[in-house]
Design an enzyme around this catalytic site. Structure first.
Site: not given
Ligand code: X8Z
Ligand code: ZN
Length: 608
Positions: A219, A349-350, A379-380, A383, A407, A507, A516-517
């Site tokens: 990070y 899972h997407a 959301h997807e 990405h 994300e 996850h 990340r979320y």
């Protein structure tokens, strides 16, 4: 999730030359004179070429397995995943030979990213590396194919149970599915424990104390500073979360009775409209204001307008197009998986994929025709557009500024799905006036604010596990301690000694970090505000939609194109003008709701 996902998988045959170890100071000293800046650049070029070449077949294999879980696909996925992560680990160790070479900042950044790039690092012992790859593949398969069987002939998939958890108001059924799904993770525990132990050997060979430190080192700040940064951000949110929790518990208690929802205890985790109690939008009808509020029901609108899975995706694509992004390639529609196939097991899972790191973009989802899933599609796609924007960067920069950025993009766009936007695209007829705002804000808070402590605690758990700070016997107890501490939720039934409840969250068996979320839920509000300002919106933040703003699209793209070529603080500044993550935008966005919640909570007993 993007293509670096391949690197989660473990590996075999790492031939470490004596003296390449980063811990071997004397050999580094002897070698420092022989390596030049040009050597370092040539080395990075070779890493780029080799990893890029192997990544493609490994991605195809991962896709084949995720969309068709069977024995043969598991073998190929594990084998190529192993090759790739072994290659990466070998180069990451070798990069240490440039530690004392006075390279330019850009070269140093790439060398550092190479060192910290793996999530699960294979050790040099080939047998252990192979085992690590097999475990990763097996765990993914167990989660993807997992089912709860009520009787021998009546089984339920996660998708089916999740859908039911969203709409059911029958505590007994919700409890049955809650417990049923958690049986799937019991047999994962032994393999997970073994994986932690092998991965920590690999992390040590890379020069990290353990995998926990490796995860916290990504990070652009010292690993020991990062958790403090998260604590600071959580501190900004916590009072608001506690107000929301207080209201939700009181209303649930009213609805189900005090014997099921006691007013001085954590909320039982099966009643919040979600399998993991991570977002609560599905119980809006139970906790909504007494005063009639017109809050668009997107699920209903989608059904009424005859939307199918493809139309939902095309509508989401249209939003990005309105910002000036190029349309998705035809192959996106030809190769994506939008629906759960009947005849085979898949990982529902997407996820979003960039198979060749160029134009072969895809998503993999078992789309439900709901408003919630309409958001997940955005959301997807976020990405995918990010992946396409940074595709011309060198391999080590093909990623998001930090994991939270990846994300946050699609979610940022989804914050613009306002009533005004829904009316523009014909999903609703009229725009509710401002007297309905509390209802709307409450619905968003149930999804976004309720999520934040969950987003934080998953890795609070994992960091301790991956550091070896707790024993496997303590895994489940710690999980529930953190669930209670941060979320104020509790297991609805006593957990058995062999339960491994973290494994029932995708996850964990998939080794995808979860911080990340948490970050994304903060960043998306900052991005939304910046884009609304750029779009020239004069609306309140929660009413602003950037739909159709080419200026906003350009500003967003400028940040996306950077990939991870600069520290995330710079990417942040590019879009928002500030280098800091900050939750004060959230406070501003929800200010009227906080006031309303505090009024509702007057005289109530809050906390747990
Ligand atoms: O896993 C996801 C995405 C894929 S990256 C669907 N999310 C987290 C979850 O489902 O637990 C999005 C929000 C949190
Ligand atoms: Zn995602």
């Amino acid at each position: 999730m993007n293509t670096t996902k391949r690197l989660l998988l473990a590996s075999i045959f790492i031939a470490l030359c004596a003296g390449c170890s980063p811990n071997n100071a004397s050999s580094t000293a002897t070698k420092k004179a022989i390596y030049t800046v040009d050597d370092a650049k040539a080395f990075l070029q070779k890493v780029d070429t080799d990893v890029t070449r192997l990544n493609k077949p490994a991605s195809h294999a991962a896709w084949a397995y995720a969309t068709n879980i069977n024995y043969d696909n598991a073998q190929v996925d594990a084998y190529l995943g192993e090759q790739l992560s072994v290659m990466w680990a070998k180069y990451a160790v070798e990069a240490a030979k440039f530690n004392d070479v006075n390279v330019d900042a850009d070269t140093r950044r790439q060398l550092n990213l190479l060192k910290s790039g793996l999530e699960i690092a294979p050790p040099s012992d080939p047998a252990k590396a192979e085992r690590l790859a097999t475990i990763a593949s097996d765990l993914a398969g167990m989660y993807g194919a997992g089912k709860y069987c009520r009787t021998e002939n009546e089984c339920f998939s996660l998708v089916e149970m999740s859908a039911e958890m969203g709409v059911s108001r029958d505590p007994a059924l919700m409890l049955e599915f809650w417990e049923g799904w958690r049986k799937v993770s019991v047999p994962m525990k032994e393999m997970f424990v073994e994986q932690v132990s092998i991965a920590n050997e690999g992390a040590k060979e890379l020069g990290y104390a353990n995998t926990s430190e490796l995860w916290r080192t990504k990070y652009d700040m010292p690993a020991q500073e990062f958790p403090k940064e998260l604590d600071r951000l959580w501190g900004q949110i916590q009072p608001f979360y506690e107000s929301l929790h207080c209201h939700v518990r009181a209303e649930l208690s009213d609805y189900y009775g005090e014997d099921i929802v006691p007013l001085d205890k954590p909320i039982p985790a099966h009643l919040l409209g979600n399998m993991w109690a991570q977002s609560w939008g599905n119980i809006y009808d139970i906790v909504k204001p007494q005063q009639e509020m017109n809050v668009p029901d997107v699920t209903k609108a989608l059904t009424e307008q005859g939307y199918d899975e493809i139309k939902m995706v095309k509508q989401a694509e249209n939003f990005f197009s309105s910002l000036g992004f190029d349309p998705l390639p035809d192959t996106f529609y030809e190769r994506s998986m939008f629906q759960k196939p009947q005849e085979r097991e898949v990982q529902c899972h997407a996820s979003a994929w960039s198979i060749d790191e160029k134009d072969d973009l895809r998503i993999k989802m078992c789309i439900q025709k709901t408003g919630e899933e309409f958001n997940v599609i955005h959301h997807e796609l976020g990405h995918n557009y990010y992946q396409r924007a940074y595709k011309d960067q060198p391999m080590l920069y093909r990623g998001s500024a930090n994991s939270g950025f990846h994300e946050a993009i699609g979610d940022t766009i989804a914050l613009s799905i306002t009533p005004t936007y829904l009316q523009q695209i014909g999903l609703i007829d009229e725009i509710p006036d401002e007297s309905n705002d509390i209802g709307m804000l409450l619905k968003v808070a149930l999804d976004k604010i309720a999520f934040i402590p969950f987003g934080l605690l998953v890795d609070q758990w994992r960091w301790q596990v991956l550091a070896g700070d707790i024993t496997p016997e303590q895994y489940n107890t710690l999980w529930w301690q953190l669930r209670e501490k941060y979320q104020g939720v509790a297991a609805p039934v006593t957990r058995s000694i062999d339960a491994f409840d973290p494994g029932a969250k995708y996850h964990v068996p998939a080794n995808v970090s979860y911080t990340r979320y948490f970050l994304a839920h903060i960043l998306q509000f900052q991005f939304h505000k910046a884009l609304c300002d750029i779009a020239g919106s004069e609306e309140a933040l929660h009413r602003c939609s950037i739909y159709g703003s080419k200026k906003a699209g350009e500003a967003l793209n400028n940040m996306l194109e950077m990939g991870k070529s600069r520290p995330w603080q710079e990417a942040m500044t590019t879009l928002t003008g500030s280098p800091n993550m900050d939750a004060s935008t959230i406070q501003a966005y929800f200010a009227p709701l906080k006031e309303w919640l505090d009024k509702q909570n007057e005289g109530r007993n809050c906390g747990w």
